[in-house]
Design a protein around this motif. Structure first.
Motif, mmCIF file in Angstrom:
data_model
loop_
_atom_site.group_PDB
_atom_site.id
_atom_site.type_symbol
_atom_site.label_atom_id
_atom_site.label_comp_id
_atom_site.label_asym_id
_atom_site.label_seq_id
_atom_site.Cartn_x
_atom_site.Cartn_y
_atom_site.Cartn_z
ATOM 1 N N LEU A 16 0.825 -0.984 0.081
ATOM 2 C CA LEU A 16 0.032 0.032 0.054
ATOM 3 C C LEU A 16 0.831 1.323 -0.203
ATOM 4 C CD1 LEU A 16 -2.697 -0.912 2.665
ATOM 5 C CD2 LEU A 16 -2.748 -1.270 0.122
ATOM 6 N N PRO A 17 0.577 2.181 -0.859
ATOM 7 C CA PRO A 17 1.390 3.480 -0.882
ATOM 8 C C PRO A 17 1.431 4.185 0.367
ATOM 9 C CG PRO A 17 -0.812 3.869 -1.779
ATOM 10 C CD PRO A 17 -0.777 2.267 -1.513
ATOM 11 N N LYS A 18 2.457 4.804 0.830
ATOM 12 C CA LYS A 18 2.475 5.472 2.151
ATOM 13 C C LYS A 18 1.941 6.752 1.931
ATOM 14 C CE LYS A 18 5.353 2.547 3.797
ATOM 15 N NZ LYS A 18 5.213 1.748 4.771
ATOM 16 N N ALA A 23 -0.941 15.460 4.483
ATOM 17 C CA ALA A 23 -0.335 15.702 3.259
ATOM 18 C C ALA A 23 -1.548 15.692 2.188
ATOM 19 C CB ALA A 23 0.767 14.696 2.764
ATOM 20 N N SER A 24 -2.526 16.613 2.320
ATOM 21 C CA SER A 24 -3.662 16.436 1.529
ATOM 22 C C SER A 24 -3.615 16.880 0.091
ATOM 23 C CB SER A 24 -4.827 17.447 2.224
ATOM 24 O OG SER A 24 -4.431 18.919 2.191
ATOM 25 N N GLY A 25 -2.453 17.610 -0.470
ATOM 26 C CA GLY A 25 -2.224 18.333 -1.412
ATOM 27 C C GLY A 25 -2.631 19.554 -1.830
ATOM 28 N N ILE A 26 -3.097 20.035 -0.698
ATOM 29 C CA ILE A 26 -3.590 21.373 -0.347
ATOM 30 C C ILE A 26 -2.499 22.369 0.150
ATOM 31 C CG2 ILE A 26 -5.345 22.970 0.272
ATOM 32 C CD1 ILE A 26 -7.322 20.793 0.244
ATOM 33 N N SER A 27 -2.188 23.649 -0.219
ATOM 34 C CA SER A 27 -1.357 24.449 0.354
ATOM 35 C C SER A 27 -1.804 24.906 1.491
ATOM 36 C CB SER A 27 -0.476 25.440 -0.658
ATOM 37 O OG SER A 27 0.318 26.418 0.002
ATOM 38 N N LEU A 28 -1.297 24.723 2.898
ATOM 39 C CA LEU A 28 -2.173 25.189 3.963
ATOM 40 C C LEU A 28 -0.982 26.198 4.470
ATOM 41 C CD1 LEU A 28 -2.747 21.814 5.830
ATOM 42 C CD2 LEU A 28 -4.347 23.155 4.246
ATOM 43 N N PRO A 29 -1.840 27.215 4.960
ATOM 44 C CA PRO A 29 -1.259 28.369 5.608
ATOM 45 C C PRO A 29 -0.774 27.844 7.063
ATOM 46 C CG PRO A 29 -3.374 28.712 6.019
ATOM 47 C CD PRO A 29 -3.345 27.578 4.728
ATOM 48 N N ALA A 30 0.218 28.581 7.589
ATOM 49 C CA ALA A 30 0.870 28.573 9.065
ATOM 50 C C ALA A 30 -0.269 28.548 10.178
ATOM 51 C CB ALA A 30 2.031 29.105 9.248
ATOM 52 N N SER A 31 -1.305 29.217 9.896
ATOM 53 C CA SER A 31 -2.266 29.767 10.622
ATOM 54 C C SER A 31 -3.574 30.201 10.068
ATOM 55 C CB SER A 31 -1.977 30.890 11.850
ATOM 56 O OG SER A 31 -1.828 32.073 11.239
ATOM 57 N N TRP A 32 -4.884 30.339 10.664
ATOM 58 C CA TRP A 32 -5.863 30.703 10.222
ATOM 59 C C TRP A 32 -5.798 32.130 9.745
ATOM 60 C CZ3 TRP A 32 -8.859 26.730 8.823
ATOM 61 C CH2 TRP A 32 -8.675 25.531 9.798
ATOM 62 N N GLN A 33 -6.500 32.484 8.570
ATOM 63 C CA GLN A 33 -6.396 33.826 8.073
ATOM 64 C C GLN A 33 -7.227 34.851 8.622
ATOM 65 O OE1 GLN A 33 -4.183 34.144 5.098
ATOM 66 N NE2 GLN A 33 -3.671 32.198 6.329
ATOM 67 N N THR A 34 -8.108 34.541 9.730
ATOM 68 C CA THR A 34 -8.764 35.403 10.380
ATOM 69 C C THR A 34 -7.803 36.095 11.245
ATOM 70 O OG1 THR A 34 -10.843 33.965 10.123
ATOM 71 C CG2 THR A 34 -10.771 35.932 11.951
ATOM 72 N N SER A 281 -8.807 2.563 1.946
ATOM 73 C CA SER A 281 -9.642 1.297 1.620
ATOM 74 C C SER A 281 -9.544 1.061 0.087
ATOM 75 C CB SER A 281 -11.188 1.499 2.124
ATOM 76 O OG SER A 281 -11.619 0.398 1.330
ATOM 77 N N ALA A 282 -9.442 2.189 -0.719
ATOM 78 C CA ALA A 282 -9.247 2.179 -2.058
ATOM 79 C C ALA A 282 -7.743 1.642 -2.319
ATOM 80 C CB ALA A 282 -9.836 3.455 -2.772
ATOM 81 N N ASP A 283 -6.779 1.955 -1.828
ATOM 82 C CA ASP A 283 -5.583 1.745 -2.029
ATOM 83 C C ASP A 283 -5.380 0.117 -1.723
ATOM 84 O OD1 ASP A 283 -4.589 4.148 -2.606
ATOM 85 O OD2 ASP A 283 -3.949 4.421 -0.423
ATOM 86 N N ALA A 284 -6.112 -0.385 -0.691
ATOM 87 C CA ALA A 284 -5.979 -1.846 -0.296
ATOM 88 C C ALA A 284 -6.612 -2.531 -1.341
ATOM 89 C CB ALA A 284 -6.548 -2.007 0.929
ATOM 90 N N ARG A 285 -7.913 -2.126 -1.760
ATOM 91 C CA ARG A 285 -8.680 -2.776 -3.152
ATOM 92 C C ARG A 285 -7.744 -2.893 -4.220
ATOM 93 N NH1 ARG A 285 -13.169 -1.219 0.191
ATOM 94 N NH2 ARG A 285 -14.419 -2.997 0.648
ATOM 95 N N LEU A 286 -7.328 -1.741 -4.729
ATOM 96 C CA LEU A 286 -6.436 -1.893 -5.903
ATOM 97 C C LEU A 286 -5.199 -2.974 -5.683
ATOM 98 C CD1 LEU A 286 -5.280 -0.996 -8.356
ATOM 99 C CD2 LEU A 286 -4.016 1.169 -7.284
ATOM 100 N N SER A 287 -4.482 -2.773 -4.603
ATOM 101 C CA SER A 287 -3.703 -4.039 -4.195
ATOM 102 C C SER A 287 -3.943 -5.399 -4.311
ATOM 103 C CB SER A 287 -2.979 -3.725 -2.637
ATOM 104 O OG SER A 287 -2.125 -4.854 -2.390
#
Length: 451
Positions: A16-18, A23-34, A281-287
């Motif tokens: 299974l891939p690590k 690591a959602s693939g979204i660039s996150l700021p260090a804190s909330w913008q408010t 779960s999808a990773d495991a079913r692909l494997s």
């Protein structure tokens, strides 16, 4: 050569891939913008922060009696059972078959036989195909557990918000009742002046019209109370009989909370935990689909005893057994196995993007609730001042009308302004509380310590 081809493909059937939940693939700021956000760890339990015993009791009643929540709990049990079923294939399967046979024909003659046979079959999971399928089911069960936690949070939030809505509706009834009483007093005043010839009949008609509108508004406010009451009773798992609560006091908003860091949301919010589990779960079913290309080794065995006489069935001469091992290699399946791999790859891509979409929506909900908190506080302060000003202007208006300095429309407008300001102030007070609940829900905080 065809037999060994899948063996050569084994390096493509990787583990299974690590994956990292943060690591959602979204660039996150260090804190909330408010601005002025506290970046410490978020408060874990929010229900007790309202310091309202009735609210606490209602929420706990809903958590224990709501039928939708009980259905979600049953789905968790079903998912766990499915995980156990998926893993059963990794273990030997043993069955026992006692039988009795009595034949009488012209060829073989007449005979009878007792038998007690055991059958054993076991697929050796050489490449981890069954294990991967089991892991997929286990991740599905983890997602169901997260869904249940999310359902609990959602139910608690809806119960609290409906409670606030009901209390506000009851306060709106009080405001509407006072408005009707004020209109009746104005009507008495205008009729008295009309009888003395100090005002026109038009003023009487305008006052009566305004009184009728105030009575209609009161009827609508009372209807809102019964509607919200029945909605709350349904959330609590009670018959919607419309038995309203005695309280008419909205709790004060709790002190500002610490909302934590954006990255912490990815491992705390139930819907994100569930979406990540479904990705795994999808990773495991692909494997598992990839490993279906490889040979399967199956062991089978049977044994027991057979004898014409039941008393002799346990004797050593009646024992019989056999053992076999078989290797099955898929060669041609009409593209079924490859299509299954393509399908699972597409489902992995779908699950990954669903996770990213869920994460992005979660960040939006937090940022939106944080920003709304500031604007609602400013709105509440302005409306509080508006209520005070309209109350003073109403006093001046009634005095000026008695002195003949203003027209009846000005007097009625002053009363309508007071009603609108009071009603709007109550609404924004409830919106502040609702937004605080939305913020707790968006942050994934627990309801209370006992849950």
């Amino acid at each position: 050569m065809a037999f060994f081809l899948p063996i050569l493909m084994l390096p493509g059937c990787q583990d299974l891939p690590k994956r990292d939940a943060k690591a959602s693939g979204i660039s996150l700021p260090a804190s909330w913008q408010t601005p002025n956000s506290d970046t410490s760890e978020a408060i874990p339990h929010w229900l007790s922060s309202f310091a309202d015993p009735l609210l606490t009791a209602l929420v706990h009643t809903g958590l224990s009696q709501n039928y939708d929540l009980q259905a979600a709990a049953a789905r968790v049990q079903a998912a766990r059972a499915s995980a156990a079923l998926a893993g059963a294939g990794r273990l030997p399967q043993l069955s026992f078959s006692p039988s009795y046979q009595n034949n009488n024909d012209v060829v073989s003659g007449r005979f009878s036989e007792f038998s007690a046979l055991f059958d054993l079959s076991w697929e050796i999971d050489l490449w981890g195909r069954i294990r991967s399928s089991q892991q997929a089911a286990q991740h599905d069960a983890e997602a169901a557990v997260a869904d249940l936690r999310g359902a609990r949070l959602s139910l608690a939030a809806r119960t609290a918000q409906t409670y606030f809505e009901l209390v506000e509706a009851k306060r709106q009834v009080q405001v509407a009742e006072q408005s009707v009483s004020d209109r009746q007093a104005i009507g008495d005043l205008v009729r008295g002046r009309f009888n003395l010839g100090l005002t026109r009949g038009l003023d009487v008609r305008l006052v009566l019209t305004d009184l009728a509108n105030a009575q209609a508004r009161l009827a609508d406010a009372r209807n809102q109370v019964q509607t919200i009451t029945r909605r709350l009773e349904t959330l609590l798992g009670h018959y919607p009989e419309g038995k309203t609560l005695a309280t008419t006091q909205l709790p004060a908003p709790p002190a500002n909370l610490a909302e934590g860091l954006p990255a912490q949301l990815l491992v705390r919010r139930p819907d994100l935990v569930a979406a990540f589990a479904r990705l795994r779960s999808a990773d495991a079913r692909l494997s598992s689909a990839q490993r279906a290309l490889l040979p399967r080794l199956t062991l089978t065995a049977s044994g027991g005893s057979a004898s014409p006489a039941l008393a002799e069935i346990i004797g050593p001469h009646a024992a019989a057994w056999n053992l076999a091992a078989g290797l099955t290699q898929p060669l041609f399946t009409g593209g079924r196995l490859q299509s299954g791999i393509y399908l699972q790859k597409a489902l992995v891509t779908e699950a990954l993007n669903n996770y990213r979409s869920t994460a992005l929506n979660a960040f939006r909900e937090v940022e939106q609730a944080l920003a709304a908190e500031q604007w609602l506080q400013k709105q509440e302060q302005s409306l509080r001042e508006a209520v005070a000003q309209t109350q003073e202007s109403r006093k001046l208006a009634i005095y000026s009308y008695r002195q003949g300095l203003i027209q009846i429309l000005t007097l009625l407008d002053s009363y309508r302004s007071t009603l609108e300001a009071q009603s709007a102030h109550l609404a924004v007070q409830r919106q502040l509380l609702n937004n605080r609940i939305n913020l707790y829900l968006a942050l994934g905080g627990d309801v209370d310590a006992i849950n």
